[in-house]
Write a protein that holds these residues in place. Structure first.
Motif, PDB file in Angstrom:
ATOM      1  N   ALA A 117       0.921  -1.352   0.335  1.00 53.83           N
ATOM      2  CA  ALA A 117      -0.027   0.477  -0.091  1.00 53.83           C
ATOM      3  C   ALA A 117       0.649   0.918   0.003  1.00 53.83           C
ATOM      4  O   ALA A 117       1.986   0.998  -0.028  1.00 53.83           O
ATOM      5  N   GLY A 118      -0.045   2.419  -0.384  1.00 52.71           N
ATOM      6  CA  GLY A 118       0.526   3.728   0.438  1.00 52.71           C
ATOM      7  C   GLY A 118       0.379   4.669  -0.659  1.00 52.71           C
ATOM      8  O   GLY A 118       0.112   4.420  -2.482  1.00 52.71           O
ATOM      9  N   HIS A 119       0.759   5.996  -1.074  1.00 53.67           N
ATOM     10  CA  HIS A 119      -0.196   6.678  -2.031  1.00 53.67           C
ATOM     11  C   HIS A 119       1.362   6.579  -3.185  1.00 53.67           C
ATOM     12  O   HIS A 119       1.861   6.800  -2.763  1.00 53.67           O
ATOM     13  N   ASP A 120       0.737   7.227  -4.364  1.00 54.25           N
ATOM     14  CA  ASP A 120       1.432   7.753  -5.381  1.00 54.25           C
ATOM     15  C   ASP A 120       1.057   8.170  -6.319  1.00 54.25           C
ATOM     16  O   ASP A 120      -0.196   8.488  -6.675  1.00 54.25           O
ATOM     17  N   PRO A 121       1.963   9.272  -6.404  1.00 57.47           N
ATOM     18  CA  PRO A 121       1.175  10.612  -7.778  1.00 57.47           C
ATOM     19  C   PRO A 121       0.735   9.459  -8.815  1.00 57.47           C
ATOM     20  O   PRO A 121       0.579  11.177  -9.460  1.00 57.47           O
ATOM     21  N   LYS A 122       1.979   8.959  -9.196  1.00 59.74           N
ATOM     22  CA  LYS A 122       1.415   8.398 -10.582  1.00 59.74           C
ATOM     23  C   LYS A 122      -0.660   7.728 -10.595  1.00 59.74           C
ATOM     24  O   LYS A 122      -1.126   7.540 -11.938  1.00 59.74           O
ATOM     25  N   ASP A 123      -0.973   8.023  -9.332  1.00 54.73           N
ATOM     26  CA  ASP A 123      -2.374   7.370  -9.411  1.00 54.73           C
ATOM     27  C   ASP A 123      -3.586   7.947  -8.599  1.00 54.73           C
ATOM     28  O   ASP A 123      -2.933   8.468  -7.681  1.00 54.73           O
ATOM     29  N   SER A 124      -3.861   9.345  -9.603  1.00 56.72           N
ATOM     30  CA  SER A 124      -4.616  10.587  -8.990  1.00 56.72           C
ATOM     31  C   SER A 124      -5.861   9.663  -8.689  1.00 56.72           C
ATOM     32  O   SER A 124      -6.485  10.950  -7.130  1.00 56.72           O
ATOM     33  N   THR A 125      -6.080   8.670  -7.540  1.00 50.37           N
ATOM     34  CA  THR A 125      -6.986   8.480  -6.783  1.00 50.37           C
ATOM     35  C   THR A 125      -6.504   7.134  -5.949  1.00 50.37           C
ATOM     36  O   THR A 125      -6.963   7.374  -4.918  1.00 50.37           O
TER      37      THR A 125
END
Lengths: 95, 490
Positions: free
Chosen positions: B236-244
């Motif tokens: 898991a984790g935030h990814d700037p390449k997926d705006s959702t």
């Protein structure tokens, strides 16, 4: 609402999927089965309910409007079926 | 070596740490098991060379005391819907013939960063569309479980059928899955394995072949709740390449496994007690209620009034999104190309040859419900129903902390038994699909065997971004059920 073979042929054209003439009737029957089943949604009064396009977000993130990726034509074309001179190719579109 | 393939990830991490065995030994044990059980057709592509190289690197890190990843040295399988750099990625479809991505999905990148070892790419329903893994261009997957005194081949569920079969048959320590309407939880229930569909936005979708973008979510499939907790922390984790993908901290999910659920409020939705629900499933559900009560939880009946509309809603929204997402398979940029005299003819012939029956059916349904004149009646109507289904959960979670339901309406069924009737097949997801529509997390935990000796699962549904409660309660179910059965011969 029932789909006839003409309507199914039209949907297939919109979807850009070739469906042989002899398969249209069978496909129409299948699609009608599914569309009849989804008709049950009409039992619910949804007046005034906002359509939900996706899971609630905290606003779309923003980033500076700069080029941050690219310059890799070889990678982009690596899987193309028939690349030529650094381009994708398609059948002639304009005579 | 078979003992090695029976370890959980948590136990294997201890063994690696204590130098009882190496990642290379563990990986070789799995590679041998994969070779022995190719008849299950769980893997589309095996990557033994890559696996050994990654295992050796993990052993070197361990020797230098640099094995800091959450899954350092653990061999896993990857659903063939995740793009893997330089490794064939098929999505179970003919139309992606020969496609070797030149990039790596974010989820797999995260897993490799945590030291996991890739065994290969796992079979699935074509473009993740199916509940039995029978729609794959690469052939059906066989469930390692069999009915008592029967040789009938059973399906592993779908769409993550290869992942579930591999984990159950000890051909992978754990596997990635994706879940759009139940594609992690239903195959887990059919194979006696554990899997969680995280909250929408918890894992990045970047580099995962898209099916229905507002519903798709990746998650772990493993042999214990604790293993799922470890693996989700790594994925898991935030990814700037997926705006959702949502920018929230990823907890160490293992810390949630306290076993203490005293005072927790568990909701039992009355609408899930379907007419004609199998008495065995109903009994298992009642047992689940009793286990949680015995552990100190408070049980409350709740109502989710729009439940019966979830499947028809899903079968408008998911095909609509799929018809748009799958427009990219046109024979121009990757995969299969069937020549045509004109551009349109090339598109049509390529897509006729490249897509299987179920994918064509869904793309056409999606095209129809989005077409001029029908958009409001079908697509917008379904989106309004989706809002009501999500609202049902919001209301319910005002009074409760978690929902307990069965995972599936039946145990694994025989190959070919439901493939003639699309709607009968769709009903497999009746208990799971609401969770995707609402964007919530849901976990399936094996909870017992039916009278034919097949595994059955219970599902827990939580508030958005509250996977911790699901892991905590899931482990209580796991311990109470004491599910130790293993498919014979594995």
């Amino acid at each position: 609402m029932s789909l006839d073979t003409k309507a199914v042929a039209h949907i297939a054209t919109l979807a850009r999927i070739r469906v042989p003439e002899q398969d249209l009737a069978g496909l129409a029957k299948e699609l009608n089965g599914i569309m009849t089943w989804v008709e049950q949604l009409n039992e619910v009064d949804t007046t005034g309910v906002e359509p939900m396009t996706g899971v609630e977000q905290r606003g779309l993130p923003q980033r500076p409007d700069v080029v941050n990726d690219g310059a890799m034509p070889d990678k982009i074309l690596a899987n193309a079926p028939e690349p030529a001179h650094g381009f994708f190719t398609v059948p002639k579109v304009v005579e | 070596m078979s003992e090695l393939t029976h370890l959980t990830m948590a136990a294997a991490l201890e063994g690696l740490k204590a130098k009882k065995f190496s990642s290379r030994e563990l990986t070789d044990a799995y590679l041998a098991a994969m070779e022995k059980h190719r008849d299950l057709n769980a893997y589309i592509t095996e990557t033994p060379d890559k696996a050994r190289a990654m295992a050796d690197a993990a052993d070197q890190r361990r020797a230098k005391s640099e094995a800091n990843g959450l899954m350092d040295g653990l061999p896993i399988g990857i659903k063939d819907l995740f793009c893997t750099d330089g490794v064939l990625t098929t999505a179970g479809s003919h139309i992606l013939d020969g496609f070797k991505p030149t990039y790596e999905s974010t989820v797999t990148t995260n897993l490799w960063r945590h030291g996991a070892v890739m065994l290969g790419k796992l079979n699935l329903d074509e473009f993740a569309m199916g509940s039995s893994n029978e729609t794959s261009y690469h052939g059906p997957v066989i469930n390692p479980w069999k009915r008592k005194n029967s040789d009938v081949k059973l399906v592993p569920g779908g769409s993550s059928g290869g992942s579930a079969a591999a984990v159950a048959a000890r051909l992978a320590m754990a596997a990635t899955g994706t879940d759009t309407g139940g594609s992690i939880r239903q195959p887990c229930a059919f194979t006696g394995t554990t899997g969680i569909k995280p909250t929408y936005g918890r894992c990045s979708r970047w580099g995962i072949v898209a099916f229905a973008s507002s519903l798709d979510q990746a998650g772990p499939m493993a042999r214990s709740v604790e293993d799922c907790a470890i693996m989700l922390s790594a994925m898991a984790g935030h990814d700037p390449k997926d705006s959702t993908s949502v920018d929230v901290a990823v907890p160490d999910f293992r810390k949630a496994l306290t076993g203490d659920i005293r005072g927790l409020k568990v909701g039992i939705p009355k609408e899930y007690r379907l007419d004609g629900l199998s008495p065995e499933i109903a009994k298992l559900w009642d047992e689940g209620v009793a286990w949680l009560k015995a552990a100190g939880a408070e049980i409350k009946e709740i109502s989710l009034p729009h439940t019966k509309y979830a499947l028809p809603t899903y079968y408008i929204i998911a095909p609509a999104e799929a018809s748009s997402n799958l427009a990219r398979y046109d024979g121009v940029r990757f995969g299969l190309r069937v020549p045509g005299k004109t551009l349109d003819e090339m598109y049509e012939l390529t897509r006729e040859a490249g897509f299987g029956k179920e994918v064509k059916r869904r793309v056409m349904i999606g095209t129809y419900v989005l077409s001029a004149g029908y958009y409001d009646a079908y697509y917008l109507k379904a989106q309004r129903l989706r809002a009501l289904i999500a609202r049902d959960f919001t209301e319910a979670f005002k009074d409760i902390d978690v929902v307990l339901t069965p995972s599936t309406p039946s145990a694994a069924f025989g190959a070919g038994e439901q493939s003639d009737d699309p709607i009968a097949m769709y009903l497999n997801d009746v208990f799971t699909v609401t969770v995707n529509l609402a964007g919530l997390p849901g976990i399936s935990v094996p909870a017992g065997l039916d009278s034919q000796g097949l595994p059955l699962g219970l599902q827990l549904i939580g508030r958005a971004f509250d996977e911790e409660t699901l892991f905590r309660v899931g482990q209580v179910v796991e311990k109470s059920a004491n599910f130790t059965a293993v498919p014979a011969g594995y």
